[in-house]
Design a protein around this motif. Sequence first.
Motif, PDB file in Angstrom:
ATOM      1  N   ARG A  35       0.829  -1.217   0.000  1.00  0.00           N
ATOM      2  CA  ARG A  35       0.000   0.000   0.000  1.00  0.00           C
ATOM      3  C   ARG A  35       0.855   1.255   0.000  1.00  0.00           C
ATOM      4  NH1 ARG A  35      -5.518  -0.321   2.019  1.00  0.00           N
ATOM      5  NH2 ARG A  35      -6.319  -2.217   1.031  1.00  0.00           N
ATOM      6  N   VAL A  36       1.918   1.238   0.795  1.00  0.00           N
ATOM      7  CA  VAL A  36       2.807   2.405   0.848  1.00  0.00           C
ATOM      8  C   VAL A  36       3.492   2.596  -0.500  1.00  0.00           C
ATOM      9  CG1 VAL A  36       4.914   3.326   1.909  1.00  0.00           C
ATOM     10  CG2 VAL A  36       3.145   2.303   3.346  1.00  0.00           C
ATOM     11  N   ASP A  37       3.958   1.501  -1.091  1.00  0.00           N
ATOM     12  CA  ASP A  37       4.611   1.596  -2.404  1.00  0.00           C
ATOM     13  C   ASP A  37       3.632   2.129  -3.454  1.00  0.00           C
ATOM     14  OD1 ASP A  37       6.996   0.669  -1.352  1.00  0.00           O
ATOM     15  OD2 ASP A  37       6.747  -1.385  -2.104  1.00  0.00           O
ATOM     16  N   ARG A  38       2.394   1.658  -3.410  1.00  0.00           N
ATOM     17  CA  ARG A  38       1.381   2.139  -4.356  1.00  0.00           C
ATOM     18  C   ARG A  38       1.106   3.621  -4.147  1.00  0.00           C
ATOM     19  NH1 ARG A  38      -3.994  -0.688  -3.668  1.00  0.00           N
ATOM     20  NH2 ARG A  38      -4.420   1.045  -2.287  1.00  0.00           N
ATOM     21  N   GLU A  39       1.006   4.018  -2.894  1.00  0.00           N
ATOM     22  CA  GLU A  39       0.771   5.433  -2.565  1.00  0.00           C
ATOM     23  C   GLU A  39       1.917   6.303  -3.086  1.00  0.00           C
ATOM     24  OE1 GLU A  39      -1.221   8.721  -0.787  1.00  0.00           O
ATOM     25  OE2 GLU A  39      -1.926   6.683  -1.154  1.00  0.00           O
TER      26      GLU A  39
END
Length: 142
Positions: free
Chosen positions: A129-133
């Motif tokens: 999720r952090v990488d996608r964000e």
Amino acid sequence: MERLFEKIALAEKALGKLAEAADIEKPSELERDAIIQRFEFSFEAVWKTAQAYLRVVEGLDIASPKGVVRSCRELGLLTEAETAQCLKMADDRNLTVHMYNEPLALAIYERILGHRYLLVKWQQAVRARVDRERTEHGENEG
């Protein structure tokens, strides 16, 4: 966001240490206690990483491990079954202060072998999720 990346790296390091210890076949009492200790700090690192994600990315300020677990379920980071196991894992983490109780220490140790895989999955879900964000907002790591 930089602090969140630091927490992710620390949690991944802690999980690596847990995996290293948990792979010991037929651990001595001392090794078993070390595995329990590594579970304890791995759980702390993972839930605090999830907590930071919730605060930084989702705008949620959740103070307790169980509240973080429930919020992760609501956001789809954990399934219902994983949430139930995480809540039991939080209870096990709280019981680690009673390691002098041999039967309890053995029971916690046995459950850690399953908990470690869920900790890794939870950590990977948060990292994804952090990488996608970061990708969606064009931020560079580091």
